[in-house]
Design a protein around this motif. Structure first.
Motif, PDB file in Angstrom:
ATOM      1  N   LEU A 254       0.808  -1.213   0.000  1.00  0.00           N
ATOM      2  CA  LEU A 254       0.000   0.000   0.000  1.00  0.00           C
ATOM      3  C   LEU A 254       0.844   1.266   0.000  1.00  0.00           C
ATOM      4  N   MET A 255       2.012   1.193   0.612  1.00  0.00           N
ATOM      5  CA  MET A 255       2.884   2.380   0.607  1.00  0.00           C
ATOM      6  C   MET A 255       3.371   2.669  -0.803  1.00  0.00           C
ATOM      7  N   GLY A 256       3.502   1.620  -1.607  1.00  0.00           N
ATOM      8  CA  GLY A 256       3.996   1.799  -2.968  1.00  0.00           C
ATOM      9  C   GLY A 256       5.430   2.305  -2.960  1.00  0.00           C
ATOM     10  N   PRO A 257       5.800   3.083  -3.975  1.00  0.00           N
ATOM     11  CA  PRO A 257       7.185   3.570  -4.056  1.00  0.00           C
ATOM     12  C   PRO A 257       7.600   4.362  -2.819  1.00  0.00           C
ATOM     13  N   ALA A 258       6.617   4.959  -2.133  1.00  0.00           N
ATOM     14  CA  ALA A 258       6.942   5.763  -0.947  1.00  0.00           C
ATOM     15  C   ALA A 258       7.586   4.922   0.146  1.00  0.00           C
ATOM     16  N   GLY A 259       7.312   3.623   0.128  1.00  0.00           N
ATOM     17  CA  GLY A 259       7.845   2.764   1.192  1.00  0.00           C
ATOM     18  C   GLY A 259       9.173   2.129   0.856  1.00  0.00           C
ATOM     19  N   ASN A 260       9.648   2.358  -0.358  1.00  0.00           N
ATOM     20  CA  ASN A 260      10.894   1.693  -0.759  1.00  0.00           C
ATOM     21  C   ASN A 260      12.069   2.153   0.092  1.00  0.00           C
ATOM     22  N   GLY A 261      12.798   1.199   0.621  1.00  0.00           N
ATOM     23  CA  GLY A 261      14.021   1.521   1.376  1.00  0.00           C
ATOM     24  C   GLY A 261      13.810   1.797   2.855  1.00  0.00           C
ATOM     25  N   ILE A 262      12.581   1.754   3.327  1.00  0.00           N
ATOM     26  CA  ILE A 262      12.395   2.025   4.759  1.00  0.00           C
ATOM     27  C   ILE A 262      12.985   0.871   5.568  1.00  0.00           C
ATOM     28  N   TYR A 263      13.455   1.219   6.761  1.00  0.00           N
ATOM     29  CA  TYR A 263      14.092   0.218   7.614  1.00  0.00           C
ATOM     30  C   TYR A 263      13.092  -0.289   8.648  1.00  0.00           C
ATOM     31  N   ALA A 264      13.267  -1.540   9.019  1.00  0.00           N
ATOM     32  CA  ALA A 264      12.416  -2.111  10.058  1.00  0.00           C
ATOM     33  C   ALA A 264      13.266  -2.995  10.955  1.00  0.00           C
ATOM     34  N   VAL A 265      12.806  -3.199  12.165  1.00  0.00           N
ATOM     35  CA  VAL A 265      13.515  -4.087  13.080  1.00  0.00           C
ATOM     36  C   VAL A 265      12.574  -5.233  13.428  1.00  0.00           C
ATOM     37  N   ASP A 266      13.122  -6.432  13.585  1.00  0.00           N
ATOM     38  CA  ASP A 266      12.273  -7.568  13.948  1.00  0.00           C
ATOM     39  C   ASP A 266      13.137  -8.700  14.502  1.00  0.00           C
ATOM     40  N   TYR A 267      12.471  -9.654  15.151  1.00  0.00           N
ATOM     41  CA  TYR A 267      13.207 -10.829  15.646  1.00  0.00           C
ATOM     42  C   TYR A 267      12.750 -12.108  14.928  1.00  0.00           C
ATOM     43  N   VAL A 268      11.794 -11.968  13.992  1.00  0.00           N
ATOM     44  CA  VAL A 268      11.442 -13.144  13.193  1.00  0.00           C
ATOM     45  C   VAL A 268      12.040 -12.977  11.791  1.00  0.00           C
ATOM     46  N   GLU A 269      12.199 -14.089  11.122  1.00  0.00           N
ATOM     47  CA  GLU A 269      12.837 -14.077   9.803  1.00  0.00           C
ATOM     48  C   GLU A 269      11.918 -13.403   8.766  1.00  0.00           C
ATOM     49  N   PRO A 270      12.502 -12.681   7.822  1.00  0.00           N
ATOM     50  CA  PRO A 270      11.668 -12.127   6.744  1.00  0.00           C
ATOM     51  C   PRO A 270      11.231 -13.247   5.799  1.00  0.00           C
ATOM     52  N   PHE A 271      10.056 -13.095   5.200  1.00  0.00           N
ATOM     53  CA  PHE A 271       9.556 -14.134   4.289  1.00  0.00           C
ATOM     54  C   PHE A 271      10.397 -14.243   3.016  1.00  0.00           C
ATOM     55  N   ALA A 272      11.130 -13.156   2.725  1.00  0.00           N
ATOM     56  CA  ALA A 272      11.936 -13.166   1.502  1.00  0.00           C
ATOM     57  C   ALA A 272      13.195 -14.023   1.658  1.00  0.00           C
ATOM     58  N   GLY A 273      13.578 -14.315   2.899  1.00  0.00           N
ATOM     59  CA  GLY A 273      14.790 -15.114   3.142  1.00  0.00           C
ATOM     60  C   GLY A 273      14.503 -16.604   3.011  1.00  0.00           C
ATOM     61  N   GLU A 274      15.584 -17.392   3.125  1.00  0.00           N
ATOM     62  CA  GLU A 274      15.445 -18.850   2.983  1.00  0.00           C
ATOM     63  C   GLU A 274      14.532 -19.428   4.057  1.00  0.00           C
ATOM     64  N   ALA A 275      14.724 -18.959   5.302  1.00  0.00           N
ATOM     65  CA  ALA A 275      13.932 -19.483   6.422  1.00  0.00           C
ATOM     66  C   ALA A 275      12.452 -19.142   6.231  1.00  0.00           C
ATOM     67  N   GLY A 276      12.206 -17.935   5.756  1.00  0.00           N
ATOM     68  CA  GLY A 276      10.826 -17.502   5.534  1.00  0.00           C
ATOM     69  C   GLY A 276      10.152 -18.332   4.454  1.00  0.00           C
ATOM     70  N   LYS A 277      10.893 -18.554   3.371  1.00  0.00           N
ATOM     71  CA  LYS A 277      10.331 -19.349   2.271  1.00  0.00           C
ATOM     72  C   LYS A 277      10.050 -20.784   2.733  1.00  0.00           C
ATOM     73  N   ALA A 278      10.989 -21.331   3.519  1.00  0.00           N
ATOM     74  CA  ALA A 278      10.817 -22.705   4.011  1.00  0.00           C
ATOM     75  C   ALA A 278       9.580 -22.795   4.914  1.00  0.00           C
ATOM     76  N   PHE A 279       9.365 -21.747   5.699  1.00  0.00           N
ATOM     77  CA  PHE A 279       8.193 -21.736   6.590  1.00  0.00           C
ATOM     78  C   PHE A 279       6.905 -21.728   5.776  1.00  0.00           C
ATOM     79  N   LEU A 280       6.886 -20.923   4.736  1.00  0.00           N
ATOM     80  CA  LEU A 280       5.680 -20.852   3.900  1.00  0.00           C
ATOM     81  C   LEU A 280       5.402 -22.195   3.221  1.00  0.00           C
ATOM     82  N   GLU A 281       6.472 -22.842   2.789  1.00  0.00           N
ATOM     83  CA  GLU A 281       6.328 -24.166   2.165  1.00  0.00           C
ATOM     84  C   GLU A 281       5.712 -25.157   3.143  1.00  0.00           C
ATOM     85  N   LYS A 282       6.203 -25.076   4.387  1.00  0.00           N
ATOM     86  CA  LYS A 282       5.728 -25.982   5.422  1.00  0.00           C
ATOM     87  C   LYS A 282       4.249 -25.696   5.747  1.00  0.00           C
TER      88      LYS A 282
END
Lengths: 384, 290
Positions: free
Chosen positions: A266-294
């Protein structure tokens, strides 16, 4: 007399020999009940529904593998609509009527805090995963464990990262006028003092505000170059769109409650490059993809669409709880489950760093990571 | 000057949204004497229906607009026939409580029918930014201001010149006398609910195009209600203007005195205005002969 003695001895046999199995609620020969109370309606359903999907995935996974030592897990889920009175009611119902053996969840930070006396009094093993706030583990409660990281630590980590990356820049901050906003502000202020940051804009908006035009104009006017957007979901979207309209693009950081992919879309181009902090893996990473598969074969199509970061926190908490009950063997009790939860050491869930508790330690203190938004792929990618 | 201009434009844009919803409040009040506390929720439901049309049938602006208007009419008529008509003749308090109950049901239905995620209503229009010097405004914001102005003129003409408009005014003034004159009050009420739903729905659709669509959208109704009080609860045109005034005041207060004043400023203005004109800026003084 003989009849009385016979009855007494029969009672004694039931109470002391077969006692533990019969006395513990929520367990039958074939089933074990795990309860949960979440906001399933209203705007916070975004987190409540997603967390409950995470619980369901872990439970389905365990049930497909034969359940907990042969007992299938029955999941009882109540909706509190993010209303504290209903959370208390829901938890009481799950414990007293549904006779849950253990609990997961529970709703938002304020709701978890309010329900703490009920949980403590009942003594039911509980793993909280949705809204980790210090009050839930300080002081430690015997039967309540928290998986995650504190809001304050999260903000400190993010602001420190942005401060180191952008030395000497002017800062802006906006927060919500509630306990969430206060926590964000406290974390921010502690870094401001330590790193002597130059804060040129500090705003405080009312919960539910939808138009941020004057706030963002003030931010622009202040000349802020680094901006901590303390909104949750829609607020951050509105802020970023306003900044885009005003033709300014400060380095922006957001917090994990808003780090969900639909927000980025929803942010569209306005959201590109914003930083975020988290303790769970991003879905774009290997762990995230594996979780979605599971997850895919374990939930419905609609539920799969509802997966977000809270699904991961819910999944991890449920894994830890199930694993502790499992270690108690054929006749799990509350005392044993609590003892086993306490012994939790480096339990890998695949969606966050390994989870540990310890004697008197009821908070898993998860490792944090910084991520950056990529609107081309509508994803967050780790940057460190 | 540029700062002030940007505040005024943004204030007008959000004020136009408030104004449209406020007009919805006033249309129902003027025709039925009832304050509809589900106005914000009706705004939200129509916007969600428009989003559903855009994602399932067609994202074409005209198809979405036509679908949303038809849906809004149906929503208004169904609410009037199923929920409100049985309450005819019942105490006002009970009827108002019914609208509060309706609001809760409509609010909860979002999660049951759709989901809790925010969505964007993409109809290929409204998100582009028009820049004049350093002033930026989205095309959707320009469109909502223009729509409010057109509707203000159309509603004025409708009440002034159309037969049905005059009938609505007659029912509002004295429903028993209107009935004796052969005017069907239920028909007028149904038309009022349908019109109110359409006007509020237009606001919801513009809001969703310019900002986003989320289950928190019903809160627009809470912001629009003060606008209708300011303009006059029985003044449809006044309510629209009240919305613009609230939007501008909020933005100026937020821009010059900080975010905290943004929420308070509109209400401060209402208190001051109501002390001088208790029936609102454009409302009619209620004269009772004893």
């Amino acid at each position: 007399m003989r009849k009385y003695l016979a009855t007494a001895s029969l009672l004694a046999t039931v109470l002391f020999a077969g006692g533990p199995a019969l006395a513990q609620q929520g367990i039958t020969d074939t089933e074990i009940v795990i309860g949960d109370v979440e906001p399933l309606t209203g705007p916070p359903a975004l987190l409540g529904v997603a967390a409950s999907i995470g619980h369901k995935i872990a439970i389905a996974e365990a049930n497909n593998a034969g359940g907990i030592n042969g007992r299938k897990i029955k999941y009882v889920l109540e909706d509190d609509g993010y209303v504290t009175a209903r959370t208390i009611q829901g938890v009481k119902k799950v414990i007293e009527v549904d006779k849950a053996f253990a609990m997961l969840g529970i709703s938002g930070s304020g709701q978890s805090i309010a329900v703490m006396p009920v949980l403590e009094k009942a003594g039911i093993p509980t793993v909280i995963d949705v809204a980790p706030v210090k009050f839930l583990w300080e002081p430690p409660r015997k039967n309540v464990f928290v998986v995650g990281q504190s809001y304050e630590e999260g903000i400190i980590h993010l602001v420190k990262y942005l401060a180191d990356k952008n030395p000497g820049k002017k800062w802006g901050l906006i927060t919500q006028d509630d306990d969430y906003g206060i926590t964000v502000r406290d974390g921010f202020d502690s870094v401001v003092k330590a790193k002597k940051l130059n804060v040129v804009y500090s705003g405080n908006y009312k919960k539910g505000q939808q138009d941020f035009s004057s706030d963002m104009l003030q931010l622009k006017d202040s000349g802020a170059e680094v901006f901590l957007a303390g909104g949750i979901i829609s607020e951050n979207i509105a802020m970023m769109k306003e900044l885009e309209k005003l033709n300014v693009k400060p380095v922006t950081g957001i917090f994990w409650p808003g780090r969900v992919e639909p927000v980025l879309k929803l942010m569209g181009p306005a959201g590109n490059g914003i930083y975020a902090v988290d303790y769970v893996e991003p879905f774009a990473g290997e762990a995230g993809k594996a979780f979605l598969e599971k997850a895919k074969p374990l939930v419905s199509e609609a539920e799969f669409k509802g997966i977000n970061r809270y699904t991961m926190t819910g999944y991890a908490a449920a894994k830890v709880l199930i694993s502790a009950i499992e270690r108690c063997g054929k006749q799990p009790t509350w005392a044993c489950t609590i003892a086993e939860l306490e012994k939790t050491k480096n339990v890998a869930t695949g969606v966050m760093a390994p989870i540990s508790f310890g004697p008197g330690v009821r908070f898993s203190n998860q490792k944090l990571q910084i991520m950056q938004a990529d609107t081309a792929t509508i994803s967050f990618k780790p940057v460190n | 000057m540029q700062y002030l201009t940007q505040l005024l434009i943004s204030g007008l844009a959000i004020g136009a949204i408030y104004g449209l919803i406020a007009m919805g409040f006033a249309v129902i009040y003027k025709s039925t004497g009832l304050v509809n506390f589900a106005q914000g929720e009706m705004t939200m439901i129509v916007a969600y229906i428009a989003w559903t049309i855009s994602t399932t049938i067609s994202g074409n602006l005209f198809i979405v607009a036509a679908g949303a208007i038809i849906s809004a009419i149906v929503l208004g008529l169904v609410i009037e026939r199923v929920v409100m008509r049985p309450m005819l003749g019942e105490p006002v308090f009970a009827t108002v409580m019914v609208t509060i109950g309706l609001a809760v049901i409509l609010r909860s239905s979002i999660n049951f029918i759709w989901d809790a995620y925010p969505h964007g209503l993409d109809v290929g229009f409204g998100r582009d930014i028009v820049r004049v010097g350093n002033i930026g405004v989205r095309t959707g914001q320009i469109a909502v201001i223009a729509t409010l102005l057109v509707l203000l003129a159309a509603i004025w003409a409708f009440f002034r010149y159309s037969k049905f408009g005059v009938a609505m005014r007659a029912v509002a003034a004295d429903d028993r006398t209107a009935l004796l004159m052969g005017i069907s009050a239920p028909r007028v009420h149904a038309a009022a609910w349908a019109a109110s739903s359409v006007i509020a729905g237009i606001a919801g659709v513009f809001f969703a195009i310019t900002y986003d669509l989320s289950p928190a959208m019903f809160q627009l109704g809470l912001k629009a209600f003060p606008a209708t009080i300011l303009g006059g609860l029985d003044a449809v045109l006044g309510s629209g203007i009240g919305g613009l005034l609230i939007g501008i005041t909020e933005n100026l207060a937020g821009g010059y005195f900080g975010s905290g004043m943004k929420e308070v400023a509109g209400f401060l203005m209402i208190i001051v205005v109501l002390m001088v004109r208790p029936f609102g800026l454009f409302g009619e003084r209620d004269i009772e002969r004893v």
